[in-house]
Write a protein that holds these residues in place. Structure first.
Motif, PDB file in Angstrom:
ATOM      1  N   GLY A  65      47.458  29.266  39.477  1.00 22.26           N
ATOM      2  CA  GLY A  65      46.140  29.546  39.578  1.00 22.26           C
ATOM      3  C   GLY A  65      45.245  30.225  38.511  1.00 22.26           C
ATOM      4  O   GLY A  65      44.196  30.089  38.260  1.00 22.26           O
ATOM      5  N   ALA A  66      45.996  30.992  37.756  1.00 22.18           N
ATOM      6  CA  ALA A  66      45.413  31.966  36.507  1.00 22.18           C
ATOM      7  C   ALA A  66      44.775  30.808  35.781  1.00 22.18           C
ATOM      8  O   ALA A  66      43.722  31.148  35.135  1.00 22.18           O
ATOM      9  N   CYS A  67      45.480  29.676  35.668  1.00 18.84           N
ATOM     10  CA  CYS A  67      45.003  28.751  34.592  1.00 18.84           C
ATOM     11  C   CYS A  67      43.796  28.129  34.995  1.00 18.84           C
ATOM     12  O   CYS A  67      42.814  27.690  33.893  1.00 18.84           O
ATOM     13  N   LEU A  68      43.392  28.106  36.257  1.00 21.08           N
ATOM     14  CA  LEU A  68      42.022  27.577  36.575  1.00 21.08           C
ATOM     15  C   LEU A  68      40.868  28.246  35.976  1.00 21.08           C
ATOM     16  O   LEU A  68      39.840  27.836  35.898  1.00 21.08           O
ATOM     17  N   HIS A  69      41.299  29.425  35.542  1.00 22.07           N
ATOM     18  CA  HIS A  69      40.126  30.310  35.070  1.00 22.07           C
ATOM     19  C   HIS A  69      40.373  30.679  33.370  1.00 22.07           C
ATOM     20  O   HIS A  69      39.734  31.549  32.879  1.00 22.07           O
ATOM     21  N   ARG A  71      42.899  31.518  32.008  1.00 20.55           N
ATOM     22  CA  ARG A  71      43.919  32.481  31.925  1.00 20.55           C
ATOM     23  C   ARG A  71      45.201  31.982  31.437  1.00 20.55           C
ATOM     24  O   ARG A  71      45.705  30.667  31.817  1.00 20.55           O
ATOM     25  N   ALA A  72      46.289  32.890  31.214  1.00 19.84           N
ATOM     26  CA  ALA A  72      47.627  32.177  30.723  1.00 19.84           C
ATOM     27  C   ALA A  72      48.313  32.275  32.207  1.00 19.84           C
ATOM     28  O   ALA A  72      47.842  33.001  33.129  1.00 19.84           O
ATOM     29  N   TYR A  73      49.304  31.540  32.277  1.00 19.37           N
ATOM     30  CA  TYR A  73      50.213  31.494  33.716  1.00 19.37           C
ATOM     31  C   TYR A  73      50.572  32.743  33.701  1.00 19.37           C
ATOM     32  O   TYR A  73      51.059  33.511  33.212  1.00 19.37           O
ATOM     33  N   GLY A  74      50.233  33.320  35.169  1.00 21.28           N
ATOM     34  CA  GLY A  74      50.490  34.528  35.767  1.00 21.28           C
ATOM     35  C   GLY A  74      49.680  35.536  35.408  1.00 21.28           C
ATOM     36  O   GLY A  74      49.926  36.828  35.768  1.00 21.28           O
ATOM     37  N   ASP A  75      48.684  35.376  34.686  1.00 22.92           N
ATOM     38  CA  ASP A  75      47.764  36.473  34.195  1.00 22.92           C
ATOM     39  C   ASP A  75      46.632  36.760  35.293  1.00 22.92           C
ATOM     40  O   ASP A  75      45.464  36.377  35.040  1.00 22.92           O
ATOM     41  N   ILE A  76      47.127  37.361  36.226  1.00 22.84           N
ATOM     42  CA  ILE A  76      46.329  37.782  37.445  1.00 22.84           C
ATOM     43  C   ILE A  76      46.334  39.170  37.761  1.00 22.84           C
ATOM     44  O   ILE A  76      47.597  39.499  38.049  1.00 22.84           O
ATOM     45  N   SER A  77      45.363  39.931  37.855  1.00 18.96           N
ATOM     46  CA  SER A  77      45.410  41.378  38.144  1.00 18.96           C
ATOM     47  C   SER A  77      45.347  41.433  39.648  1.00 18.96           C
ATOM     48  O   SER A  77      44.740  40.773  40.321  1.00 18.96           O
ATOM     49  N   PRO A  78      46.112  42.595  40.093  1.00 21.46           N
ATOM     50  CA  PRO A  78      46.022  42.862  41.584  1.00 21.46           C
ATOM     51  C   PRO A  78      44.503  42.781  42.320  1.00 21.46           C
ATOM     52  O   PRO A  78      44.217  42.441  43.296  1.00 21.46           O
ATOM     53  N   ARG A  79      43.665  43.383  41.386  1.00 21.64           N
ATOM     54  CA  ARG A  79      42.138  43.621  41.728  1.00 21.64           C
ATOM     55  C   ARG A  79      41.653  42.008  41.984  1.00 21.64           C
ATOM     56  O   ARG A  79      40.780  41.928  42.916  1.00 21.64           O
ATOM     57  N   GLN A  80      42.101  40.929  41.375  1.00 19.12           N
ATOM     58  CA  GLN A  80      41.586  39.566  41.564  1.00 19.12           C
ATOM     59  C   GLN A  80      42.237  39.041  42.974  1.00 19.12           C
ATOM     60  O   GLN A  80      41.691  37.984  43.361  1.00 19.12           O
ATOM     61  N   LEU A  81      43.190  39.818  43.647  1.00 22.12           N
ATOM     62  CA  LEU A  81      43.610  39.167  44.661  1.00 22.12           C
ATOM     63  C   LEU A  81      42.864  39.580  46.190  1.00 22.12           C
ATOM     64  O   LEU A  81      42.969  38.967  47.027  1.00 22.12           O
TER      65      LEU A  81
END
Length: 82
Positions: A65-69, A71-81
């Motif tokens: 899902g990070a790629c939808l934005h 970003r690189a695969y897996g590049d999701i911060s806890p704040r974005q959750l």
């Protein structure tokens, strides 16, 4: 696969096996030599794959899902959750 893509080969192979119609995007991604182009292709691939029922784990789907934005695969911060 290209070293440019952030999506692990294992995930790309799973996507291609489940959705053969997405194989051209996987091939295009593997052939790209520019990181900016790879991010665009990854986004298109993620959008098309995640719109369907799939067998990725929740963690893998979130990472993709990070790629939808752009970003690189897996590049999701806890704040974005939240």
């Amino acid at each position: 696969m290209s070293n440019i893509t952030s999506i692990p080969t294992e995930i790309l192979m799973k996507i291609e096996a489940e959705c053969p119609e997405l194989a051209p995007l996987v091939i295009e991604l593997a052939a790209t030599t520019q990181a900016s182009t790879a991010r665009v292709i990854e986004g298109r691939l993620a959008q098309r794959y995640l719109a369907k029922p799939h067998t990725l784990t929740a963690e893998q789907a979130l990472a993709l899902g990070a790629c939808l934005h752009g970003r690189a695969y897996g590049d999701i911060s806890p704040r974005q959750l939240h």
